[in-house]
Design an enzyme around this catalytic site. Structure first.
Site, PDB file in Angstrom:
ATOM      1  N   ARG A  86       0.818  -1.225   0.000  1.00  0.00           N
ATOM      2  CA  ARG A  86       0.000   0.000   0.000  1.00  0.00           C
ATOM      3  C   ARG A  86       0.849   1.272   0.000  1.00  0.00           C
ATOM      4  NH1 ARG A  86      -3.038  -3.321   3.557  1.00  0.00           N
ATOM      5  NH2 ARG A  86      -4.932  -4.077   2.547  1.00  0.00           N
TER       6      ARG A  86
ATOM      7  N   LYS B 296       3.153  11.419 -10.904  1.00  0.00           N
ATOM      8  CA  LYS B 296       2.281  10.618 -11.763  1.00  0.00           C
ATOM      9  C   LYS B 296       2.993   9.316 -12.081  1.00  0.00           C
ATOM     10  CE  LYS B 296      -0.643  13.751 -14.444  1.00  0.00           C
ATOM     11  NZ  LYS B 296      -0.940  14.165 -15.830  1.00  0.00           N
TER      12      LYS B 296
ATOM     13  N   GLU C  80       9.592  17.979 -24.712  1.00  0.00           N
ATOM     14  CA  GLU C  80       8.963  18.357 -23.442  1.00  0.00           C
ATOM     15  C   GLU C  80       9.524  19.677 -22.912  1.00  0.00           C
ATOM     16  OE1 GLU C  80       6.432  17.060 -21.898  1.00  0.00           O
ATOM     17  OE2 GLU C  80       6.301  14.916 -22.338  1.00  0.00           O
TER      18      GLU C  80
ATOM     19  N   GLU D 252      -4.354  17.043 -10.704  1.00  0.00           N
ATOM     20  CA  GLU D 252      -4.870  17.444 -12.015  1.00  0.00           C
ATOM     21  C   GLU D 252      -6.370  17.723 -12.013  1.00  0.00           C
ATOM     22  OE1 GLU D 252      -4.818  15.500 -16.321  1.00  0.00           O
ATOM     23  OE2 GLU D 252      -2.799  15.706 -15.536  1.00  0.00           O
TER      24      GLU D 252
ATOM     25  N   ARG E  49      -2.943  21.700 -13.509  1.00  0.00           N
ATOM     26  CA  ARG E  49      -1.953  20.702 -13.894  1.00  0.00           C
ATOM     27  C   ARG E  49      -2.187  20.187 -15.314  1.00  0.00           C
ATOM     28  NH1 ARG E  49       1.029  15.925 -10.398  1.00  0.00           N
ATOM     29  NH2 ARG E  49       2.236  15.147 -12.154  1.00  0.00           N
TER      30      ARG E  49
ATOM     31  N   ASN F 235      -0.182  19.075 -20.081  1.00  0.00           N
ATOM     32  CA  ASN F 235      -0.512  18.169 -21.173  1.00  0.00           C
ATOM     33  C   ASN F 235      -0.624  18.893 -22.517  1.00  0.00           C
ATOM     34  OD1 ASN F 235      -0.805  15.543 -19.823  1.00  0.00           O
ATOM     35  ND2 ASN F 235      -2.442  16.554 -18.705  1.00  0.00           N
TER      36      ASN F 235
ATOM     37  N   HIS G 257      -0.332  16.884 -25.651  1.00  0.00           N
ATOM     38  CA  HIS G 257      -0.437  15.462 -25.311  1.00  0.00           C
ATOM     39  C   HIS G 257      -1.720  14.812 -25.815  1.00  0.00           C
ATOM     40  CE1 HIS G 257       3.022  16.321 -22.876  1.00  0.00           C
ATOM     41  NE2 HIS G 257       3.087  15.095 -22.429  1.00  0.00           N
TER      42      HIS G 257
ATOM     43  N   HIS H 149      -0.977  11.456 -27.622  1.00  0.00           N
ATOM     44  CA  HIS H 149      -1.422  10.134 -27.185  1.00  0.00           C
ATOM     45  C   HIS H 149      -2.213   9.427 -28.279  1.00  0.00           C
ATOM     46  CE1 HIS H 149      -1.002  11.256 -22.644  1.00  0.00           C
ATOM     47  NE2 HIS H 149       0.140  10.977 -23.210  1.00  0.00           N
TER      48      HIS H 149
END
Length: 376
Positions: A126, A148, A190, A242, A246, A250, A253, A257
């Site tokens: 955990r 992340k 980036e 996010e 945040r 992206n 992105h 993606h």
């Protein structure tokens, strides 16, 4: 002249940590990590390529401070590793190594290893602590910072994961010299993103200093990594999970993606290359929607071209789906909210914002135009 190690602090209450940036940090790894350990032992997750280049140096740096027990698991390199089979292998290996909750997992590698190892640390018992030791430019400026973690699903990228902040990030800029030029420039995609989303002066600096940075100028590399990390840290501090700001990180992105899925997460398109093309497309869409001047997307593409980078759909080898199929792939993006895709658009360089209010016809026509420029 020896470059000093610089520090960016991520000030999250109860989960604060430092990002250490500069050459020679692998050799200092024990001195950096040692104070965080309950016992002189770590477990290292890496990949076979990185292990051959840097594992001995990391272990020597740990041993110099008395951390002699450092078992390592080297996974296959590449994006395909970031899925259930290798993730399960990594978690079971950590259990076999008797990694306890107070122990430390060390992620030595690029974004794939950092994301997978961080997620493994998040779910093991955990949650155990971990240190990011990013070995690519992309990982140093982006994926190693902010907590992340995750793996890919066959249905989309990064759809399985957790927010789990590292205890420390060691960005040894000296290891960047072992990167192939294509991998370095993919990471630079980036870096450019940070200037485009929130710091026009940084983008100006990149236009002036990008070629020297790519050629190996250490001071320029340290500055670029530090500024990128400063910007990411500031955004993560405001919005760790996010919910709002945040999502600005992206930029590019949503397109990226979809293109990665369309190319099968293969070396046809590296993640940072997709980000660079995605940023150019985001600025093109912004211009077509009247949000920014037409000069802005031209300037973005001109800088990417000056750096020898991919900047258009025409630069991706092999077949691509039609515009409608690409839009369907965007709908699987994890930033979808209430069934609507969230885009990061821009009112100018350094002025990005998040919106779901997109002109679908303009998006479709822009993608169709971009696809039409590809050679048959």
């Amino acid at each position: 002249m020896t470059q000093a190690v610089e520090t960016v602090h991520v000030a999250l209450p109860g989960r604060a940590y430092d990002i250490r940036i500069g050459p020679g940090l692998l050799a200092r790894a024990g001195a950096e990590i040692g104070p965080l350990l309950a016992r002189p032992r770590v477990a290292i997750l890496t990949d076979e390529t990185v292990a051959a280049l840097h594992l001995d140096a990391l272990r020597a740096g740990l041993a110099a401070s008395g951390i002699d027990e450092a078992p390592a698991l080297a996974l296959p390199p590449g994006e395909a590793t970031k899925g259930w089979p290798q993730f399960s292998r990594a978690v079971e290996w950590l259990i076999e190594q008797k990694v306890e909750r107070r122990d430390m997992v060390v992620a030595l590698g690029g974004g794939v290893i950092g994301d997978l190892a961080g997620f493994a640390a998040a779910v093991l018992r955990r949650g155990v602590r971990f240190v990011q030791v990013p070995t690519t430019l992309l990982a140093q400026v982006d994926s190693s910072v902010g907590g992340k973690t995750g793996i890919n699903s066959p249905l989309g990228k990064n759809l399985i994961g957790a927010f789990h902040q590292p205890s420390l990030v060691l960005a040894d800029t000296g290891v960047l010299q072992t990167l192939a030029p294509r991998d370095f420039l993919a990471g630079y995609g980036e870096v450019v993103k940070y200037g485009l989303l929130g710091d026009a002066a940084f983008f100006d600096w990149l236009e002036a200093n990008g070629p020297a940075l790519a050629a190996g100028d250490m001071a320029a590399r340290i500055h670029a990594v530090r500024r990128s990390c400063e910007m990411k840290a500031a955004i993560v501090e405001r919005d760790e999970t996010e919910q709002g700001d945040r999502a600005l990180l992206n930029l590019g992105h949503t397109f990226c993606h979809a293109l990665e899925a369309a190319t099968g997460y293969s070396d046809r398109l590296l993640h940072g290359e997709g980000v660079a093309i995605g940023c150019a497309l985001a600025f093109e869409l912004s211009a077509r929607m009247g949000l920014c001047s037409q000069e802005d997307p031209s300037r973005v593409r001109a800088h990417l071209a000056a750096m020898g980078m991919k900047k258009d759909l025409a630069d991706i080898p092999g077949a691509l789906p039609e515009a409608d199929a690409l839009i369907d792939l965007m709908a699987q993006d994890k930033k979808v909210q209430d069934g609507r895709v969230r885009f990061i658009l821009a009112r100018g360089i350094g002025r990005a914002f998040v919106t779901s209010d997109i002109d679908a016809a303009l998006l479709r026509s822009m993608l169709a135009d971009a696809l039409a420029t590809r050679r048959p």
